[in-house]
Enzyme design. Structure first.
Site, mmCIF file in Angstrom:
data_model
loop_
_atom_site.group_PDB
_atom_site.id
_atom_site.type_symbol
_atom_site.label_atom_id
_atom_site.label_comp_id
_atom_site.label_asym_id
_atom_site.label_seq_id
_atom_site.Cartn_x
_atom_site.Cartn_y
_atom_site.Cartn_z
ATOM 1 N N CYS A 68 40.878 46.977 34.255
ATOM 2 C CA CYS A 68 42.014 46.952 33.367
ATOM 3 C C CYS A 68 41.379 45.969 32.256
ATOM 4 C CB CYS A 68 43.100 46.211 33.833
ATOM 5 S SG CYS A 68 44.620 45.730 32.779
ATOM 6 N N HIS A 79 49.718 42.035 31.916
ATOM 7 C CA HIS A 79 49.092 42.877 32.482
ATOM 8 C C HIS A 79 49.946 44.019 32.771
ATOM 9 C CE1 HIS A 79 46.889 45.403 35.672
ATOM 10 N NE2 HIS A 79 48.092 45.328 36.043
ATOM 11 N N CYS A 120 43.474 40.259 33.343
ATOM 12 C CA CYS A 120 42.402 40.793 33.962
ATOM 13 C C CYS A 120 41.005 40.517 33.656
ATOM 14 C CB CYS A 120 42.459 42.435 34.062
ATOM 15 S SG CYS A 120 43.947 42.906 35.088
ATOM 16 N N ASP A 159 62.013 53.451 27.947
ATOM 17 C CA ASP A 159 62.160 51.751 28.124
ATOM 18 C C ASP A 159 62.534 51.342 29.393
ATOM 19 O OD1 ASP A 159 65.006 52.717 27.896
ATOM 20 O OD2 ASP A 159 65.133 50.609 28.092
HETATM 21 ZN ZN LIG Z 1 45.412 43.720 33.511
#
Ligand SMILES: [Zn+2]
Length: 375
Positions: A308, A339, A313, A270
């Site tokens: 990505c 992202h 993205c 985490d």
């Molecule tokens: Zn991304």
């Protein structure tokens, strides 16, 4: 040993190993968690800048929330009367709560430790409070997370005398947590301490392994020690912890740390880093970190990472993100958080797949090269 442990509410299976890396599955009352897994942090019952719907879309499997913060505000009774943390924050998948220990020990002069527990001063209103192993168990029971953590002491990593003292206290507190743990099917993990000292780490892992917790965390790392020391300690601890229990490396979450931690047999991670970086205009990619606030991005029509698959993205240019940052629009933090969390969730997934296919070393080599090479 505890006779009331409901093993039907929590199971962990390792399906495949490649070297020390493991692919497995945790089953909790709120669903399954495929491991290795990255857990985003919702400190105050909220992953900053993201809705639960967005977290579902990101295929987040489990969230972490902080007992210290929720105890001070809104209070565990409020959350319990609203149906517990899952209902309160509308997240019906698994949740893990920490014990409050780490935050309380981070308060520095605002706290006082004795064998019983810790007295501390609220960072919100200066009021005085005490956490003990028993109190931590009571609060975590009311919050109702699937996985709860033992109350431990997290000392500075380099002070051996202090680490010896804190480790013994952590062990006694672990036993008190086992005695006081909720009888409602919540699963309690023990936490290994011992700073950067292999002999202490060994002793701590052994002591806690003997207490037969259903899962173990490696605490007190990523708190100022070198990466080399961190990895050395993980290796020492994982050689002792039982193979059939999940291993959770607390507070760690860069792509590099996930790769090296998983290589050493860690199953859970985490970290606040992906959302914190997002609020500071940075994107984490598998080619290194990018600061979107840089003027160089003003005219850049490309996404953060053309490889990505995340919503950000797929739909937005760096120029747009740079504009949002300049205009102080809240959407910047949301899009960057999407992202950054996507990057870590997908990285854990990719590494899991590589373990199942016995390609782990190869995939790690590629990832390390890409991270070093940069853009
Ligand atoms: Zn991304």
């Amino acid at each position: 040993m505890e006779k009331t442990t409901k093993t039907n509410t929590f199971t962990f299976d390792v399906f495949a190993k490649d070297g020390s890396a493991r692919a497995g599955r945790i089953i909790t009352p709120h669903g399954n968690v495929e491991t290795p897994v990255f857990m985003p942090v919702g400190t105050q019952a909220s992953v900053k800048a993201l809705t639960p719907a967005q977290l579902h879309e990101l295929q987040v499997q489990i969230l972490l929330s902080n007992t210290y913060h929720l105890y001070l505000r809104p209070g565990e009774d409020t959350i319990a009367s609203c149906g517990g943390l899952h209902t309160f924050m509308n997240w019906q998948k698994p949740i893990l709560t920490d014990s409050g220990g780490y935050q309380v020990f981070s308060l520095g002069k605002l706290r006082k430790i004795d064998e019983e527990g810790v007295w501390f001063t609220s960072h919100i209103d200066g009021s005085k409070h005490q956490f003990t192993p028993e109190i931590s168990m009571q609060i975590q029971e009311k919050l109702g997370a699937d996985i709860i953590m033992a109350f431990d002491e997290c000392p500075p990593p380099h002070d051996k005398t202090y680490n010896i003292e804190a480790m013994h206290r952590t062990h006694l507190w672990a036993e008190r947590c086992l005695k006081a743990k909720p009888k409602n099917g919540q699963t309690l993990f023990g936490i290994v301490q011992g700073g950067i000292f292999p002999d202490l780490r060994e002793a701590s892992a052994q002591y806690l392994a003997n207490l037969n917790f259903p899962g173990y965390a490696i605490g007190g790392l990523s708190v100022g020690e070198s990466k080399r020391d961190m990895l050395a300690m993980i290796k020492v601890v994982n050689a002792i912890l039982p193979e059939n229990k999940p291993r959770y490396l607390m507070g760690v979450g860069t792509p590099e740390d996930l790769i090296e931690g998983i290589a050493q047999g860690v199953d859970m991670f985490d970290c606040v880093l992906p959302t914190r970086l997002a609020r500071h205009h940075a994107a984490q990619t598998l080619r290194g970190r990018i600061n979107l606030a840089n003027a160089a991005n003003s005219q850049n029509e490309r996404p953060i990472d053309p490889d990505c698959g995340c919503y950000t993205c797929q739909n937005f240019s760096r120029a747009y993100l740079k504009h949002l940052i300049s205009a102080r629009e809240m959407l910047a933090a949301t899009l960057l958080s999407i992202h950054n969390i996507h990057t870590l969730v997908k990285l854990a997934e990719r590494l899991r797949q590589s373990i199942l296919e016995k390609q782990f070393d190869l995939v790690c080599q590629e990832l390390r090269a890409s991270l070093q090479q940069g853009e």
